[in-house]
Write a protein that holds these residues in place. Structure first.
Motif, PDB file in Angstrom:
ATOM      1  N   ASP A 148      58.724  28.009  22.994  1.00  0.00           N
ATOM      2  CA  ASP A 148      60.042  27.283  23.536  1.00  0.00           C
ATOM      3  C   ASP A 148      61.196  28.294  23.437  1.00  0.00           C
ATOM      4  O   ASP A 148      61.671  28.555  22.306  1.00  0.00           O
ATOM      5  CB  ASP A 148      60.049  26.011  22.586  1.00  0.00           C
ATOM      6  N   LYS A 149      61.867  28.274  24.428  1.00  0.00           N
ATOM      7  CA  LYS A 149      62.875  29.281  24.338  1.00  0.00           C
ATOM      8  C   LYS A 149      64.113  28.586  23.804  1.00  0.00           C
ATOM      9  O   LYS A 149      65.018  29.462  23.391  1.00  0.00           O
ATOM     10  CB  LYS A 149      63.391  29.621  25.893  1.00  0.00           C
ATOM     11  N   SER A 150      64.337  27.443  23.902  1.00  0.00           N
ATOM     12  CA  SER A 150      65.314  26.755  23.168  1.00  0.00           C
ATOM     13  C   SER A 150      65.500  27.014  21.619  1.00  0.00           C
ATOM     14  O   SER A 150      66.857  26.885  21.037  1.00  0.00           O
ATOM     15  CB  SER A 150      65.623  25.486  23.646  1.00  0.00           C
ATOM     16  N   THR A 151      64.299  27.273  21.223  1.00  0.00           N
ATOM     17  CA  THR A 151      64.213  27.652  19.715  1.00  0.00           C
ATOM     18  C   THR A 151      64.031  29.150  19.238  1.00  0.00           C
ATOM     19  O   THR A 151      63.893  29.302  18.100  1.00  0.00           O
ATOM     20  CB  THR A 151      62.987  26.562  18.938  1.00  0.00           C
ATOM     21  N   TYR A 152      64.223  29.949  20.212  1.00  0.00           N
ATOM     22  CA  TYR A 152      64.213  31.597  20.013  1.00  0.00           C
ATOM     23  C   TYR A 152      65.099  31.866  18.537  1.00  0.00           C
ATOM     24  O   TYR A 152      64.273  32.602  17.752  1.00  0.00           O
ATOM     25  CB  TYR A 152      64.366  32.205  21.322  1.00  0.00           C
ATOM     26  N   PRO A 153      66.220  31.270  18.554  1.00  0.00           N
ATOM     27  CA  PRO A 153      66.813  31.840  17.327  1.00  0.00           C
ATOM     28  C   PRO A 153      66.234  31.387  16.073  1.00  0.00           C
ATOM     29  O   PRO A 153      66.186  32.385  15.040  1.00  0.00           O
ATOM     30  CB  PRO A 153      68.091  31.435  17.445  1.00  0.00           C
ATOM     31  N   GLU A 154      65.822  30.165  15.897  1.00  0.00           N
ATOM     32  CA  GLU A 154      65.144  29.661  14.880  1.00  0.00           C
ATOM     33  C   GLU A 154      63.720  30.639  14.670  1.00  0.00           C
ATOM     34  O   GLU A 154      63.298  31.086  13.370  1.00  0.00           O
ATOM     35  CB  GLU A 154      65.068  28.410  14.840  1.00  0.00           C
ATOM     36  N   SER A 155      63.086  30.787  15.721  1.00  0.00           N
ATOM     37  CA  SER A 155      62.008  31.411  15.719  1.00  0.00           C
ATOM     38  C   SER A 155      62.043  32.841  15.087  1.00  0.00           C
ATOM     39  O   SER A 155      61.265  33.302  14.327  1.00  0.00           O
ATOM     40  CB  SER A 155      60.966  31.428  17.088  1.00  0.00           C
ATOM     41  N   PHE A 156      63.079  33.546  15.690  1.00  0.00           N
ATOM     42  CA  PHE A 156      63.211  34.960  15.212  1.00  0.00           C
ATOM     43  C   PHE A 156      63.556  35.125  13.680  1.00  0.00           C
ATOM     44  O   PHE A 156      63.251  35.918  13.070  1.00  0.00           O
ATOM     45  CB  PHE A 156      64.451  35.540  16.286  1.00  0.00           C
ATOM     46  N   LYS A 157      64.495  34.096  13.279  1.00  0.00           N
ATOM     47  CA  LYS A 157      64.768  34.125  11.849  1.00  0.00           C
ATOM     48  C   LYS A 157      63.298  33.952  11.052  1.00  0.00           C
ATOM     49  O   LYS A 157      63.444  34.766   9.919  1.00  0.00           O
ATOM     50  CB  LYS A 157      65.703  33.044  11.525  1.00  0.00           C
ATOM     51  N   TRP A 158      62.402  33.225  11.191  1.00  0.00           N
ATOM     52  CA  TRP A 158      61.391  32.970  10.824  1.00  0.00           C
ATOM     53  C   TRP A 158      60.252  34.407  11.169  1.00  0.00           C
ATOM     54  O   TRP A 158      59.642  34.748  10.034  1.00  0.00           O
ATOM     55  CB  TRP A 158      60.532  31.894  11.204  1.00  0.00           C
ATOM     56  N   ALA A 159      60.437  35.112  12.040  1.00  0.00           N
ATOM     57  CA  ALA A 159      59.697  35.987  12.110  1.00  0.00           C
ATOM     58  C   ALA A 159      60.255  37.277  11.435  1.00  0.00           C
ATOM     59  O   ALA A 159      59.245  38.118  10.577  1.00  0.00           O
ATOM     60  CB  ALA A 159      59.849  36.688  13.732  1.00  0.00           C
ATOM     61  N   LEU A 160      61.435  37.366  11.346  1.00  0.00           N
ATOM     62  CA  LEU A 160      62.085  38.159  10.251  1.00  0.00           C
ATOM     63  C   LEU A 160      61.380  38.096   8.690  1.00  0.00           C
ATOM     64  O   LEU A 160      61.006  38.846   8.170  1.00  0.00           O
ATOM     65  CB  LEU A 160      63.723  38.192  10.380  1.00  0.00           C
ATOM     66  N   LYS A 161      61.262  36.842   8.319  1.00  0.00           N
ATOM     67  CA  LYS A 161      61.018  36.432   7.006  1.00  0.00           C
ATOM     68  C   LYS A 161      59.673  36.921   6.732  1.00  0.00           C
ATOM     69  O   LYS A 161      59.061  37.042   5.822  1.00  0.00           O
ATOM     70  CB  LYS A 161      61.198  34.943   6.910  1.00  0.00           C
ATOM     71  N   LEU A 162      58.823  36.833   7.971  1.00  0.00           N
ATOM     72  CA  LEU A 162      57.403  37.175   8.112  1.00  0.00           C
ATOM     73  C   LEU A 162      56.955  38.507   8.392  1.00  0.00           C
ATOM     74  O   LEU A 162      55.651  38.785   8.585  1.00  0.00           O
ATOM     75  CB  LEU A 162      56.727  36.067   8.699  1.00  0.00           C
ATOM     76  N   SER A 163      57.929  39.396   8.360  1.00  0.00           N
ATOM     77  CA  SER A 163      57.992  40.946   8.612  1.00  0.00           C
ATOM     78  C   SER A 163      58.087  41.606   7.688  1.00  0.00           C
ATOM     79  O   SER A 163      58.252  41.344   6.282  1.00  0.00           O
ATOM     80  CB  SER A 163      58.875  41.313   9.716  1.00  0.00           C
ATOM     81  N   ARG A 164      57.891  43.041   7.806  1.00  0.00           N
ATOM     82  CA  ARG A 164      58.229  43.989   6.558  1.00  0.00           C
ATOM     83  C   ARG A 164      58.755  45.118   7.283  1.00  0.00           C
ATOM     84  O   ARG A 164      58.932  45.327   8.604  1.00  0.00           O
ATOM     85  CB  ARG A 164      56.874  44.395   6.048  1.00  0.00           C
ATOM     86  N   ARG A 165      59.207  46.172   6.823  1.00  0.00           N
ATOM     87  CA  ARG A 165      59.992  47.438   7.618  1.00  0.00           C
ATOM     88  C   ARG A 165      58.682  48.123   8.283  1.00  0.00           C
ATOM     89  O   ARG A 165      57.594  48.318   8.044  1.00  0.00           O
ATOM     90  CB  ARG A 165      60.261  48.558   6.450  1.00  0.00           C
TER      91      ARG A 165
END
Length: 231
Positions: A148-165
């Motif tokens: 869902d493109k309308s929720t990309y900002p929120e998805s990106f924030k969660w993607a960061l939380k689930l990432s590492r360097r």
């Protein structure tokens, strides 16, 4: 292929995609079956193209990705491409909000031989992502966002939380046929992508770029962000 010249830009882009596919993307029974099953079930024809699918596979292989997260399964076409990049012991979690899409995807993934390495969760991503975080399922080496493109900002924030360097986040459909430059657009998808782009631009923990694309899927683009700081 006909010698007749394509009559429009999109005809030309599609013809070049076919040329690239014929040369560089080998015929594949499991992937072809996935597309046919998707069409037969009446799912929207918005899966990535064959060259884009192979690009995702090669990117995952280049990263040595063992733990992949996908937002937006649809019929599992891109999921199969990503699964083919996994080394022994690798895993994919893919999120799909539509039960009908998930049903088709499960059959396609199983037919391709990846039922044991792909975990498909059915619920809106913004409900599932906090669950993954609470379960400690990250960090992911590669995250592909195509939902869902309308929720990309929120998805990106969660993607960061689930990432590492070193994690890479790739996000599809960010040009919207050029509509992304329209600051006055009231299209929720365009608004979502614009907010996402602004969020990425202001995020010091990633290094990112966006590339415009043309092909059988029309005119669009993707953003690639690499996490460069510990989160």
């Amino acid at each position: 292929m006909s010698n007749r010249s394509p009559s429009t830009n999109e005809d030309l882009w599609t013809a070049v995609d076919r040329y690239i596919t014929d040369l560089l993307v080998r015929p594949d029974a499991a992937l072809d079956a996935a597309l046919k099953a998707s069409a037969a079930a009446g799912l929207p024809s918005i899966n990535v193209s064959p060259p884009q699918g192979k690009f995702l596979m090669l990117l995952a292989q280049t990263l040595g990705a063992r733990n992949i997260l996908e937002l937006g399964t649809l019929a599992g076409y891109s999921t199969i491409w990503l699964a083919r990049a996994l080394p022994a012991g690798g895993r994919i979690i893919t999120l799909e909000s539509e039960p009908k899409h998930a049903e088709v995807a499960r059959a396609n993934i199983a037919r391709a031989g990846f039922a044991e390495v792909v975990e498909l969760r059915v619920d809106p991503a913004l409900e599932t992502l906090p669950q993954l975080a609470s379960e400690g399922r990250g960090p992911f080496d590669l995250i592909f966002i195509d939902a869902d493109k309308s929720t990309y900002p929120e998805s990106f924030k969660w993607a960061l939380k689930l990432s590492r360097r070193g994690s890479v986040i790739i996000v599809d459909n960010v040009a919207r046929k050029g509509a992304v430059i329209d600051a006055k657009s009231d299209d929720p998808n365009v608004e979502g992508v614009r907010r996402f782009n602004e969020l990425v631009a202001a995020e010091p923990r990633v290094s990112a770029t966006a590339i415009q694309t043309v092909g059988s899927k029309g005119y669009d683009g993707f953003t690639l962000a690499r996490v460069i700081a510990n989160l």
